[in-house]
Design a protein around this motif. Sequence first.
Motif, PDB file in Angstrom:
ATOM      1  N   ALA A 166     -35.146 -60.788  11.769  1.00 42.07           N
ATOM      2  CA  ALA A 166     -35.895 -59.962  12.386  1.00 42.07           C
ATOM      3  C   ALA A 166     -35.337 -58.775  12.988  1.00 42.07           C
ATOM      4  CB  ALA A 166     -36.169 -60.736  13.762  1.00 42.07           C
ATOM      5  N   GLY A 167     -36.122 -57.787  13.304  1.00 40.75           N
ATOM      6  CA  GLY A 167     -35.393 -56.390  13.866  1.00 40.75           C
ATOM      7  C   GLY A 167     -36.292 -55.366  14.287  1.00 40.75           C
ATOM      8  N   GLY A 168     -35.840 -54.346  14.963  1.00 33.72           N
ATOM      9  CA  GLY A 168     -36.438 -53.439  15.500  1.00 33.72           C
ATOM     10  C   GLY A 168     -35.814 -52.004  15.335  1.00 33.72           C
ATOM     11  N   VAL A 169     -36.833 -50.882  15.099  1.00 29.54           N
ATOM     12  CA  VAL A 169     -36.321 -49.620  15.010  1.00 29.54           C
ATOM     13  C   VAL A 169     -36.933 -48.756  16.029  1.00 29.54           C
ATOM     14  CG1 VAL A 169     -35.485 -47.709  13.397  1.00 29.54           C
ATOM     15  CG2 VAL A 169     -35.568 -50.226  12.794  1.00 29.54           C
ATOM     16  N   ALA A 170     -36.248 -48.063  16.715  1.00 31.41           N
ATOM     17  CA  ALA A 170     -36.837 -46.841  17.572  1.00 31.41           C
ATOM     18  C   ALA A 170     -36.384 -45.353  17.261  1.00 31.41           C
ATOM     19  CB  ALA A 170     -36.436 -47.210  18.962  1.00 31.41           C
ATOM     20  N   LEU A 171     -37.249 -44.536  17.055  1.00 30.84           N
ATOM     21  CA  LEU A 171     -36.635 -43.017  16.869  1.00 30.84           C
ATOM     22  C   LEU A 171     -36.995 -42.203  18.200  1.00 30.84           C
ATOM     23  CD1 LEU A 171     -35.863 -40.914  14.691  1.00 30.84           C
ATOM     24  CD2 LEU A 171     -38.144 -40.454  14.137  1.00 30.84           C
ATOM     25  N   LEU A 172     -35.975 -41.533  18.762  1.00 29.02           N
ATOM     26  CA  LEU A 172     -36.017 -40.977  20.001  1.00 29.02           C
ATOM     27  C   LEU A 172     -35.673 -39.655  19.802  1.00 29.02           C
ATOM     28  CD1 LEU A 172     -33.951 -43.756  21.973  1.00 29.02           C
ATOM     29  CD2 LEU A 172     -36.266 -43.496  21.648  1.00 29.02           C
ATOM     30  N   ASP A 173     -36.222 -38.815  20.704  1.00 29.91           N
ATOM     31  CA  ASP A 173     -36.132 -37.575  20.602  1.00 29.91           C
ATOM     32  C   ASP A 173     -36.120 -36.754  19.140  1.00 29.91           C
ATOM     33  OD1 ASP A 173     -35.309 -37.529  23.273  1.00 29.91           O
ATOM     34  OD2 ASP A 173     -33.246 -37.806  23.094  1.00 29.91           O
ATOM     35  N   ALA A 174     -37.460 -36.954  18.531  1.00 30.72           N
ATOM     36  CA  ALA A 174     -37.685 -36.558  17.257  1.00 30.72           C
ATOM     37  C   ALA A 174     -37.900 -35.045  17.420  1.00 30.72           C
ATOM     38  CB  ALA A 174     -38.602 -37.313  16.711  1.00 30.72           C
ATOM     39  N   ASN A 175     -37.184 -33.728  17.874  1.00 30.63           N
ATOM     40  CA  ASN A 175     -37.484 -32.600  17.991  1.00 30.63           C
ATOM     41  C   ASN A 175     -38.398 -31.916  16.832  1.00 30.63           C
ATOM     42  OD1 ASN A 175     -36.469 -32.985  20.519  1.00 30.63           O
ATOM     43  ND2 ASN A 175     -34.579 -31.759  20.203  1.00 30.63           N
ATOM     44  N   PHE A 176     -37.543 -32.187  15.715  1.00 35.93           N
ATOM     45  CA  PHE A 176     -38.044 -31.356  14.408  1.00 35.93           C
ATOM     46  C   PHE A 176     -39.458 -31.863  14.147  1.00 35.93           C
ATOM     47  CE2 PHE A 176     -38.914 -31.620   9.718  1.00 35.93           C
ATOM     48  CZ  PHE A 176     -38.655 -30.383   9.579  1.00 35.93           C
ATOM     49  N   GLU A 177     -39.453 -33.282  14.187  1.00 34.03           N
ATOM     50  CA  GLU A 177     -41.059 -33.999  13.863  1.00 34.03           C
ATOM     51  C   GLU A 177     -42.114 -33.375  14.748  1.00 34.03           C
ATOM     52  OE1 GLU A 177     -38.402 -35.315  13.706  1.00 34.03           O
ATOM     53  OE2 GLU A 177     -38.114 -37.152  12.450  1.00 34.03           O
ATOM     54  N   ARG A 178     -41.638 -33.221  16.009  1.00 30.38           N
ATOM     55  CA  ARG A 178     -42.536 -32.595  17.127  1.00 30.38           C
ATOM     56  C   ARG A 178     -42.880 -30.898  17.211  1.00 30.38           C
ATOM     57  NH1 ARG A 178     -39.968 -34.363  21.113  1.00 30.38           N
ATOM     58  NH2 ARG A 178     -38.698 -32.922  21.512  1.00 30.38           N
ATOM     59  N   ASN A 179     -42.071 -30.381  16.395  1.00 27.85           N
ATOM     60  CA  ASN A 179     -42.201 -28.839  16.398  1.00 27.85           C
ATOM     61  C   ASN A 179     -42.653 -28.444  15.281  1.00 27.85           C
ATOM     62  OD1 ASN A 179     -40.972 -28.567  19.170  1.00 27.85           O
ATOM     63  ND2 ASN A 179     -38.846 -28.684  18.501  1.00 27.85           N
ATOM     64  N   ALA A 180     -42.266 -29.272  13.979  1.00 23.95           N
ATOM     65  CA  ALA A 180     -42.713 -28.547  12.616  1.00 23.95           C
ATOM     66  C   ALA A 180     -44.349 -28.376  12.659  1.00 23.95           C
ATOM     67  CB  ALA A 180     -42.452 -29.493  11.574  1.00 23.95           C
ATOM     68  N   PRO A 181     -44.629 -27.536  11.997  1.00 26.01           N
ATOM     69  CA  PRO A 181     -46.329 -27.329  11.757  1.00 26.01           C
ATOM     70  C   PRO A 181     -47.507 -28.471  11.446  1.00 26.01           C
ATOM     71  CG  PRO A 181     -44.856 -25.351  10.639  1.00 26.01           C
ATOM     72  CD  PRO A 181     -44.027 -26.396  10.952  1.00 26.01           C
ATOM     73  N   GLY A 196     -46.022 -31.556  11.831  1.00 25.48           N
ATOM     74  CA  GLY A 196     -45.350 -32.744  12.542  1.00 25.48           C
ATOM     75  C   GLY A 196     -46.271 -33.363  13.496  1.00 25.48           C
ATOM     76  N   ARG A 197     -45.818 -34.165  14.254  1.00 23.36           N
ATOM     77  CA  ARG A 197     -46.457 -34.733  15.317  1.00 23.36           C
ATOM     78  C   ARG A 197     -45.651 -35.410  16.259  1.00 23.36           C
ATOM     79  NH1 ARG A 197     -50.156 -39.806  13.466  1.00 23.36           N
ATOM     80  NH2 ARG A 197     -51.067 -39.230  15.297  1.00 23.36           N
ATOM     81  N   ASP A 198     -46.275 -35.230  17.946  1.00 18.85           N
ATOM     82  CA  ASP A 198     -45.321 -35.395  18.896  1.00 18.85           C
ATOM     83  C   ASP A 198     -45.130 -36.978  19.246  1.00 18.85           C
ATOM     84  OD1 ASP A 198     -44.106 -35.347  21.203  1.00 18.85           O
ATOM     85  OD2 ASP A 198     -45.567 -34.278  22.349  1.00 18.85           O
ATOM     86  N   VAL A 199     -44.553 -37.731  18.435  1.00 21.73           N
ATOM     87  CA  VAL A 199     -44.615 -39.166  18.623  1.00 21.73           C
ATOM     88  C   VAL A 199     -43.093 -39.565  18.359  1.00 21.73           C
ATOM     89  CG1 VAL A 199     -46.963 -39.451  17.591  1.00 21.73           C
ATOM     90  CG2 VAL A 199     -44.955 -39.514  16.120  1.00 21.73           C
ATOM     91  N   ALA A 200     -42.937 -40.720  18.895  1.00 20.23           N
ATOM     92  CA  ALA A 200     -41.559 -41.515  18.711  1.00 20.23           C
ATOM     93  C   ALA A 200     -41.802 -42.681  18.187  1.00 20.23           C
ATOM     94  CB  ALA A 200     -40.842 -41.307  20.167  1.00 20.23           C
ATOM     95  N   PRO A 201     -41.946 -42.912  16.869  1.00 19.69           N
ATOM     96  CA  PRO A 201     -42.010 -44.276  16.081  1.00 19.69           C
ATOM     97  C   PRO A 201     -41.443 -45.357  16.774  1.00 19.69           C
ATOM     98  CG  PRO A 201     -42.016 -42.711  14.802  1.00 19.69           C
ATOM     99  CD  PRO A 201     -41.345 -41.964  15.848  1.00 19.69           C
ATOM    100  N   LEU A 202     -41.960 -46.481  16.931  1.00 17.06           N
ATOM    101  CA  LEU A 202     -41.319 -47.945  17.044  1.00 17.06           C
ATOM    102  C   LEU A 202     -41.753 -48.856  15.781  1.00 17.06           C
ATOM    103  CD1 LEU A 202     -41.918 -48.409  20.825  1.00 17.06           C
ATOM    104  CD2 LEU A 202     -39.830 -47.441  20.032  1.00 17.06           C
TER     105      LEU A 202
END
Length: 463
Positions: A430-445, A447-453
């Motif tokens: 089992a495991g889990g992954v969190a992506l935090l402070d994804a500035n590029f994904e949020r700012n790119a044309p 992209g999306r303002d999300v933090a995947p879990l």
Amino acid sequence: MKYPALLAACAFAAWPHCAAFGAEAPKPAQPWKLHDALDLPDWLTLRGDFRARYEALSRQFRPGLTGSDQGLFLRTNLFAEAKFAPFRIGAELIDSRSYLTDVGSGVSADDVNAAELVQAYGAVTLNGALTAGDQLDAQFGRFTMNLGSARLAGRHAFRNATNAFTGLRVDWTDAKHTEATLFYTLPHTRLPNDRDSVLNNKVVFDTETFDLTFWGALLRRKDLPFHSSGEIFLFAVDEQDGRFQTLDREFYTPGARILRPPAPRAWDFELEGGVQRGSARSSNNPANIRDLSVRAAYVHATLGYTWASPWKPRLAFIYDYGSGDADPNDGISGRFDSLFGPRRADFGPRGLLNDVPVGNITSPALRLEIAPNPRLSGALFYRALLLAQARDAFAAGIRDPSGQSGRFAGHQLEITGRYWLIPNALRMDAGGVALLDANFERNAPNGRDVAPLFAFAEMAVSF
């Protein structure tokens, strides 16, 4: 989040019996094996395994997809090999399927490959073939293979469907410390690759043609200073349009690797790198094709230390670099291509997540591993994600051609655990992954303002 309780449980489900972490597990009885149950002779090997894994992705980050995502991925594997020295013949059937997915899912041919004969080969092993005390093994037909570190060619463990090849592989080992590998193969194109067929687990057999060839050589020496081993290699890909529109890749990847494996009370290290030179197209879309000169490179470096305490902790400092395309209009492709290599060990889970590319990345990382007893192990993994080139794409085709969205793509945190309920027979991961402070994904044309879990939990039985 659609399944918050399940996601939280997945991340920590592989840590049972917490009160007995440091205790040695009792020795179990021998697990049930198909070969023994059928009372088969020693010259015949028959084994298999079945894995069921649930994945959940909250906050979909891929352009064009919305909402959360989930999937139940099943993989059944049956392998048989008959040995009649010096010959042997073998076959392996893998059935990879997905359920609970829909048209909004990121599921692909990487996850679904139903009823596929990934191996069907003949082989011969000769002793003293070239020099006294050496061994030569030649394998031909369909097979899977790991080459060196497997970063450029290897068998997938986490991903539901694996790479396979048709061709010839020759391995030679001398009486001392030298090994050599030569191969010429036709990589399999996994089918089906259209969305409706993938979602419906349609059985379509993979294909291989001379429109795509993969060949090369690897030389390994085991007696280098500091108890290390070293490799040099040259891999080549030659691709052209045929049944499918392709990037017409035609390039070479020379490289080298030096490795000292982990050991208690000792430092371990790994350094691997290579370059790519040749040509490729800018796209497989006939309406947007330009011939490009390939100028790419990659580096992987690890420095770790293992303590001799009961939990056997190992701390490793890691760095990965895969070049990106600096200028989309300069006629040069600078983006590194990982060929046919798995990425799980270095960059985290694929499946529904698949959020970190191998090309256009520069990434320092820190990994802590523990093994409280032979049944239980776990790891914590941190990565800082940065684009090697601000104008090139990152995960899922997210891109800012102007380069104004910056290069910082976030912090990736991962926790994984494994517990063998029956050693060598039944395990839970089992495991889990969190992506935090994804500035590029949020700012790119795009992209999306999300933090995947992301989280997964699986059970696997070997028989």
